[in-house]
Scaffold this active site. Structure first.
Site, PDB file in Angstrom:
ATOM      1  N   THR A  58      49.246  30.978  36.441  1.00 12.61           N
ATOM      2  CA  THR A  58      50.524  31.439  35.892  1.00 12.61           C
ATOM      3  C   THR A  58      51.624  31.442  36.945  1.00 12.61           C
ATOM      4  OG1 THR A  58      49.431  32.727  34.191  1.00 12.61           O
ATOM      5  CG2 THR A  58      51.629  33.436  34.781  1.00 12.61           C
ATOM      6  N   THR A 102      45.090  34.122  37.626  1.00  8.49           N
ATOM      7  CA  THR A 102      44.489  35.455  37.776  1.00  8.49           C
ATOM      8  C   THR A 102      43.184  35.611  36.987  1.00  8.49           C
ATOM      9  OG1 THR A 102      45.784  36.365  35.949  1.00  8.49           O
ATOM     10  CG2 THR A 102      46.745  36.526  38.161  1.00  8.49           C
ATOM     11  N   ASP A 103      42.971  34.740  35.991  1.00 10.30           N
ATOM     12  CA  ASP A 103      41.802  34.936  35.114  1.00 10.30           C
ATOM     13  C   ASP A 103      40.472  34.917  35.873  1.00 10.30           C
ATOM     14  OD1 ASP A 103      43.547  35.127  33.029  1.00 10.30           O
ATOM     15  OD2 ASP A 103      42.997  33.235  32.068  1.00 10.30           O
ATOM     16  N   GLU A 108      16.171  52.385  35.087  1.00  8.41           N
ATOM     17  CA  GLU A 108      15.596  52.385  33.735  1.00  8.41           C
ATOM     18  C   GLU A 108      14.686  51.173  33.517  1.00  8.41           C
ATOM     19  OE1 GLU A 108      18.355  53.484  30.437  1.00  8.41           O
ATOM     20  OE2 GLU A 108      19.776  53.762  32.075  1.00  8.41           O
ATOM     21  N   LYS A 136      39.915  42.100  37.642  1.00 12.47           N
ATOM     22  CA  LYS A 136      41.073  42.053  36.730  1.00 12.47           C
ATOM     23  C   LYS A 136      40.805  43.030  35.596  1.00 12.47           C
ATOM     24  CE  LYS A 136      44.190  38.995  34.212  1.00 12.47           C
ATOM     25  NZ  LYS A 136      44.558  37.635  33.817  1.00 12.47           N
ATOM     26  N   TYR A 166      53.551  30.480  27.374  1.00 15.18           N
ATOM     27  CA  TYR A 166      53.761  29.574  28.506  1.00 15.18           C
ATOM     28  C   TYR A 166      52.497  28.786  28.775  1.00 15.18           C
ATOM     29  CZ  TYR A 166      50.906  32.708  31.287  1.00 15.18           C
ATOM     30  OH  TYR A 166      49.856  33.444  31.761  1.00 15.18           O
TER      31      TYR A 166
HETATM   32  C1  SIN Z   1      47.119  33.822  34.994  1.00 14.76           C
HETATM   33  O1  SIN Z   1      47.246  33.122  35.979  1.00 14.76           O
HETATM   34  O2  SIN Z   1      47.557  34.994  34.973  1.00 14.76           O
HETATM   35  C2  SIN Z   1      46.445  33.382  33.736  1.00 14.76           C
HETATM   36  C3  SIN Z   1      46.108  31.963  33.665  1.00 14.76           C
HETATM   37  C4  SIN Z   1      45.214  31.526  34.774  1.00 14.76           C
HETATM   38  O3  SIN Z   1      44.321  32.269  35.175  1.00 14.76           O
HETATM   39  O4  SIN Z   1      45.389  30.387  35.244  1.00 14.76           O
END
Ligand code: SIN
Length: 351
Positions: free
Chosen positions: A35, A114-115, A308, A187, A48
């Protein structure tokens, strides 16, 4: 009074000293997409596409980094990180090792979606062998959005890399003014700018006014002390993740077995518990040479060894403080070295 004779040698020494004093840290930015490189139809739109703009555009958006570092960049891939894969990880790890250990860079910044940032960060923390800092940055808003968060994250990332106190802090993520070590990074929100947390370990530090402040050092073995080396690894062992839930179907676990996977991570319920039908398939798989690692779908807290579930009896491995996606990475790397469950458990104890 003593008079110094100015020779051409003295002049040269003075010039060299000035150049050395003025030399800024050499920082390489390796761009992979996400992103932070995303573009929306308008500045106000939430729709986007990730991985659209190139590394030069990202650097030009933050001219301030040139004041503090000798910054250059390269584009490794330009993808949404949902498409991150083993091939890119191997290429990235080798490239970062070369930049730090052969090409003399003082630090590497990686722009990333971020994914799956937490997975890439953890993979690199185990496969990059250097004391020099590596920082991953991304964004929750695309580069074209009002109040895009990418430029500030990129600037803070470079500030962290150039600060001498960052040495020895390994692979980190710098998001929303906070610094997270790779092992802890998670995340926790789909869209907020404050999406990342440090889980059990909290944040490792923060960036304020262009300076990193560290609260602790990395909690586990990584970097120079890591036993894993992917220099000559052409493909990683195949490891899948099976999600646990009430009345869970054993079919996904069986499908991984049938497809010849080398290991399977259970994102189990509670303390890494199996649904009974899934347990039966898992035990057969373990006895057939496919390593089972128990982790948990619960966001916080360890998956305990011999709690467990009697791991010692079944030869399952407990992921301890690694979530399923990070347990998958450690299991893949562990399987490049051994098939012995006790050695693999030892890796989970240490990393
Ligand atoms: C992001 O970057 O926040 C989402 C999409 C990605 O991980 O490339």
């Amino acid at each position: 009074m003593r008079i110094f004779k100015i020779t051409s040698l003295t002049v040269m020494a003075l010039v060299t000293a000035t150049v050395v004093m003025a030399q800024k840290p050499r920082i390489r930015i390796v761009a992979t997409g996400g992103t932070i490189a995303g573009v929306s139809a308008s500045a106000t739109s939430s729709a986007y596409g990730a991985g659209q703009v190139g590394i030069q555009t990202l650097i030009e958006a933050v001219p301030q980094v040139k004041d503090i570092a000798d910054v250059s960049g390269e584009q490794l891939v330009n993808i949404g990180s949902q498409d991150m894969n083993d091939e890119v990880w191997l290429k990235l790890a080798r490239r970062v090792n070369d930049l730090l250990n052969k090409e003399g860079y003082d630090g590497v910044l990686i722009t990333h979606g971020t994914d799956t940032m937490e997975e890439t960060a953890y993979f690199l923390s185990l496969t990059v062998h250097s004391d020099k800092p590596v920082v991953l940055v991304g964004a929750m808003r695309p580069s074209t959005a009002i109040s895009a968060d990418g430029p500030a994250n990129l600037y803070n990332g470079v500030c962290t890399l150039v600060d001498p106190s960052s040495k020895g802090h390994g692979v980190m993520a710098c998001m929303n003014n906070e610094l997270f070590e790779a092992k802890a990074l998670v995340k926790t929100h789909t869209t907020d700018c404050a999406a990342f947390k440090g889980g059990l370990y909290g944040e490792m530090g923060y960036v304020y006014n262009g300076r990193p402040y560290f609260l602790h050092t990395p909690v586990a073995k990584q970097g120079m002390t890591s036993a894993f080396n992917v220099d000559n690894v052409t493909a990683l062992p195949k490891v899948g993740i099976v999600y646990g839930y009430a009345n869970c179907s054993p079919l996904p676990m069986q499908a991984f077995v049938n497809a010849g996977f080398d290991g399977i991570v259970l994102a189990g319920v509670g303390d890494g518990n199996f649904y009974k039908d899934v347990f039966d398939v898992a035990l057969k798989a373990q006895n057939g040479g496919i390593q089972i690692v128990r982790s948990s779908r619960v966001p916080f807290g360890p998956t305990n060894l011999n709690g467990e579930v009697d791991d010692a009896r079944y030869h399952f491995v407990a992921s301890l403080n690694l979530n399923p996606q990070k347990a998958r990475i450690l299991l893949m790397l562990a399987l490049t070295k051994t098939r012995d469950w006790q050695t693999i458990q030892q890796y989970f104890n240490e990393y």
